[in-house]
Design a protein around this motif. Structure first.
Motif, PDB file in Angstrom:
ATOM      1  N   ASN A  33      10.181  -3.840  -2.891  1.00 52.44           N
ATOM      2  CA  ASN A  33       8.803  -3.812  -3.580  1.00 52.44           C
ATOM      3  C   ASN A  33       8.594  -2.368  -4.030  1.00 52.44           C
ATOM      4  OD1 ASN A  33       7.981  -6.549  -3.548  1.00 52.44           O
ATOM      5  ND2 ASN A  33       7.326  -6.264  -1.410  1.00 52.44           N
ATOM      6  N   SER A  38       5.871  -2.129 -11.508  1.00 54.54           N
ATOM      7  CA  SER A  38       4.591  -3.002 -11.912  1.00 54.54           C
ATOM      8  C   SER A  38       4.148  -2.661 -13.158  1.00 54.54           C
ATOM      9  CB  SER A  38       3.688  -2.589 -10.568  1.00 54.54           C
ATOM     10  OG  SER A  38       3.129  -1.332 -10.987  1.00 54.54           O
ATOM     11  N   PHE A  90       8.164  -8.296  -5.614  1.00 55.36           N
ATOM     12  CA  PHE A  90       9.398  -8.089  -6.520  1.00 55.36           C
ATOM     13  C   PHE A  90      10.079  -9.358  -7.183  1.00 55.36           C
ATOM     14  CE2 PHE A  90      11.220  -9.439  -2.505  1.00 55.36           C
ATOM     15  CZ  PHE A  90      12.247 -10.308  -2.869  1.00 55.36           C
TER      16      PHE A  90
END
Length: 300
Positions: A33, A38, A90
């Motif tokens: 992640n 993002s 993810f």
């Protein structure tokens, strides 16, 4: 590719690795992640699809995409004993970057529940998606279910066994296709001691096995496995499921890759590890082709 981009990527991965080493207890999923951008999505988090605290989901909506985007509902693995949707951001990011609205759902785990309650939760999350995803830019007519390891089992049961969606007044016909990554579809008698109590061993019902529902009219399938999987036999599970579905006239894409392991197969969705196997490309191709296009089987 410009050298500056390559160097930037290498620096980001090195930095993330250094952070994880420094934290010590930081999990590999936290690393994934940490190196996943993002910027490709807007996230709607902690949406209830049931009354239990574990019956929650997150929606990852791609940015710069119009309405009626295809949808993937993803279920993570963890031997039906562990896992949380936040660890799989993810997956949402990777699929959203390909223009796919992604739903990542938690479900109840052992020892809170046993078979079949986690399947009921998975089906309820898919039913919620069917009824609500248009509000998030998704096309309810193009829903796919996907899972890794035990999550692939959940996806298979929702897609193949009509009992579970029927509890919400629906049927597997709402699923355009299903995607299984290293899934267990045929595992009786149970040998894994962690799995035995989950499935009421030694009284495990035979109708708990997805392979028994590989029937004519089932949704198309994309089945992917690590060719040297040491935890879930790819020959018996992925291979066996593919044989049964093909014999029933169901379109199947069956792929095996030598570089990932059972565990790392899911990590190939993230850009630092995509060189291990083109899983993201295959999922994208399958979804965009509406589950109809079957590419040549591969072991590359």
């Amino acid at each position: 590719m410009p050298m500056a981009i390559v160097l930037k990527g290498a620096v980001l991965v090195s930095a993330a690795l250094a952070i994880v080493v420094g934290l010590g207890a930081c999990s590999p999923l936290t690393l994934l992640n940490a190196v996943t951008p993002s910027s490709s999505y807007d996230k709607s988090a902690d949406i209830a699809y049931g009354d239990d605290p574990r019956q929650r989901l997150d929606v990852y909506r791609p940015r710069n995409v119009g309405a009626a985007a295809p949808v993937v509902v993803f279920f993570y693995g963890g031997t039906w004993r562990s896992g949380k949707r936040a660890d799989y951001a993810f997956v949402g990011s990777a699929l959203a970057a390909r223009g796919i609205v992604t739903v990542i759902a938690d479900y109840r785990l052992y020892p809170q529940v046993r078979y079949p309650n986690f399947i009921e939760d998975s089906a309820a999350a898919v039913a919620w998606t069917n009824r609500q995803i248009a509000r998030f830019g998704g096309d309810a007519q193009h829903i796919f279910v996907m899972g890794h390891s035990s999550g692939a089992y959940n996806a298979a049961m929702v897609a193949l066994d009509k009992r579970w969606l029927a509890q919400s007044g629906l049927s597997p016909s709402i699923v355009r296709g299903w995607i299984g990554l290293a899934g267990p579809y045929d595992f009786l008698p149970i040998e894994n001691p962690d799995v035995k109590p989950v499935f009421h061993f030694p009284d495990t019902p035979t109708d708990s096995q997805p392979i028994n529902f590989a029937l004519a009219g089932s949704p198309p399938a994309l089945l992917i496995a690590a060719s040297d999987d040491k935890l879930v036999s790819p020959q018996r599970n992925t291979g066996g499921m593919a044989v049964k579905l093909k014999a029933a006239g169901v379109p199947v894409t069956e792929l095996y890759f030598p570089k990932p392991s059972h565990t790392t197969l899911i990590t190939t969705l993230v850009w630092p590890f995509q060189h291990l196997a083109p899983v993201l490309d295959e999922v994208d191709r399958f979804v965009k082709a509406d589950g109809r296009k079957v590419v040549a089987d591969s072991t590359d």
